[in-house]
Scaffold this active site. Structure first.
Site, PDB file in Angstrom:
ATOM      1  N   LYS A 104     -53.487 -15.650  -4.482  1.00 56.98           N
ATOM      2  CA  LYS A 104     -54.043 -14.728  -3.479  1.00 56.98           C
ATOM      3  C   LYS A 104     -52.942 -14.234  -2.547  1.00 56.98           C
ATOM      4  CE  LYS A 104     -58.635 -16.754  -3.802  1.00 56.98           C
ATOM      5  NZ  LYS A 104     -59.660 -17.659  -3.299  1.00 56.98           N
TER       6      LYS A 104
ATOM      7  N   ASP B 232     -64.492 -12.932   2.079  1.00 64.99           N
ATOM      8  CA  ASP B 232     -64.992 -13.668   0.909  1.00 64.99           C
ATOM      9  C   ASP B 232     -66.465 -13.344   0.657  1.00 64.99           C
ATOM     10  OD1 ASP B 232     -63.663 -15.333  -0.797  1.00 64.99           O
ATOM     11  OD2 ASP B 232     -64.067 -17.166   0.316  1.00 64.99           O
TER      12      ASP B 232
ATOM     13  N   GLN C  82     -60.431 -21.674   1.585  1.00 62.04           N
ATOM     14  CA  GLN C  82     -60.536 -21.990   0.164  1.00 62.04           C
ATOM     15  C   GLN C  82     -61.507 -23.157  -0.052  1.00 62.04           C
ATOM     16  OE1 GLN C  82     -59.190 -20.149  -2.216  1.00 62.04           O
ATOM     17  NE2 GLN C  82     -59.846 -21.440  -3.912  1.00 62.04           N
TER      18      GLN C  82
HETATM   19  N1  GUN Z   1     -62.825 -21.442  -4.685  1.00 57.92           N
HETATM   20  C1  GUN Z   1     -62.935 -20.925  -5.927  1.00 57.92           C
HETATM   21  N2  GUN Z   1     -63.166 -19.592  -5.856  1.00 57.92           N
HETATM   22  C2  GUN Z   1     -63.217 -19.278  -4.549  1.00 57.92           C
HETATM   23  C3  GUN Z   1     -63.437 -18.054  -3.838  1.00 57.92           C
HETATM   24  O1  GUN Z   1     -63.638 -16.975  -4.409  1.00 57.92           O
HETATM   25  N3  GUN Z   1     -63.408 -18.153  -2.484  1.00 57.92           N
HETATM   26  C4  GUN Z   1     -63.194 -19.316  -1.834  1.00 57.92           C
HETATM   27  N4  GUN Z   1     -63.180 -19.305  -0.507  1.00 57.92           N
HETATM   28  N5  GUN Z   1     -62.992 -20.463  -2.462  1.00 57.92           N
HETATM   29  C5  GUN Z   1     -63.001 -20.443  -3.806  1.00 57.92           C
END
Ligand code: GUN
Length: 286
Positions: A53, A120, A97
């Protein structure tokens, strides 16, 4: 005839190229989108996702910050950090995350993020707005799947879309976006009886369960669009989806890859939401 491939990697590159143009417009106004990522603990998969990311932010010109907090971080410390990020005008988007280490309360943490910075799309307000058909931020993975669907030219309107999985992050918002696009939507889950009889009716099949080879060729309607959200590990440590790709490819009309499908699109839509947040802050709207 084998299904056509929905190339998420190539589509994500196109989305990023479009974002660069929007970021250039913001730069002319002296603005730069900013994304703060918070990683708690030392889950290796999460560390890789976060690295990807941050690298994607760098590539398109989004400023990013990454807070790495120890596995023993208290709820209070985490909430205090999020409060700081909520108040920081340089930060347009905040992502915590998941999963969070125990005993942190993920839902409370997500709810502490300002919904206007929840790129998100996991805050209850954003989930609710999506449910009501007027999304503010769409959850990134389902948003990416909708973009992938667009490239097939198969209209969701009137189609029977079957979503496998009912998570807050993927299954439920996926169903809402398909519904908003006028599909007839069925959500299946671990309690569903006779799953193949339902999946065989699907013009659009989205698999988001987390079980390798759950979707076999006999479960797919000939010509259907099959999008694989699964991220499972093979015994050899490779990434594999929920769909038996080799066999389903011979039946479906369109099929996505894992890796190289939904994963890159999830990140591309996170960047899209972050740019949108910055545009809103700058008084630019689309
Ligand atoms: N963990 C796995 N995929 C994601 C996501 O798209 N967002 C977040 N915040 N955590 C994740």
């Amino acid at each position: 005839m084998a299904a056509q491939i929905i190339d998420g990697k190539a589509l994500a590159a196109r989305v990023r190229a479009e974002l660069k143009a929007r970021i250039a417009v913001l730069a002319e106004r002296g603005q730069r989108p900013g994304l703060a990522v918070v990683l708690v603990g030392d889950d290796p998969a999460s560390a890789i996702y976060v690295r990807n990311k941050i690298a994607a932010c760098e590539e398109v010109g989004i400023r990013s910050w990454c807070d790495r907090l120890g596995a023993g971080t208290s709820q209070e410390t985490l909430l205090a950090r999020i409060a700081q990020l909520n108040a920081d005008v340089a930060v347009h988007g905040i992502l915590v995350q998941l999963p969070l280490p125990k005993p942190l309360d993920a839902q409370r943490v997500l709810e502490s993020i300002s919904f206007a910075k929840d790129v998100d799309g996991l805050h209850a307000t954003n989930a609710g707005l999506t449910l009501m058909g007027r999304p503010h931020f769409r959850s990134c993975t389902p948003y990416g799947v909708m973009k992938m669907l667009e490239t097939t030219g198969v209209p969701p309107r009137g189609a029977h879309a079957v979503v496998l999985g009912r998570s807050n992050m993927v299954g439920k918002p996926m169903a809402m976006l398909l519904l908003a696009a006028d599909a007839t939507v069925t959500i299946c889950h671990s309690g569903t009886r006779d799953l193949p009889s339902i999946t065989r009716q699907a013009d659009i099949l989205v698999a988001a369960v987390g079980r390798r080879n759950l979707v076999t060729a006999d479960m797919v309607k000939p010509g259907a669009v099959v999008i694989d959200v699964g991220t499972n590990k093979t015994p050899e440590g490779k990434l594999a989806g929920d769909v038996d790709f080799a066999a389903v490819r011979e039946v479906a009309g369109w099929i996505s890859l894992v890796p190289g499908g939904v994963g890159p699109m999830t990140i591309a839509m996170l960047l899209t939401n972050t740019v949108e947040a910055a545009e809103r802050a700058a008084g630019l709207t689309h």
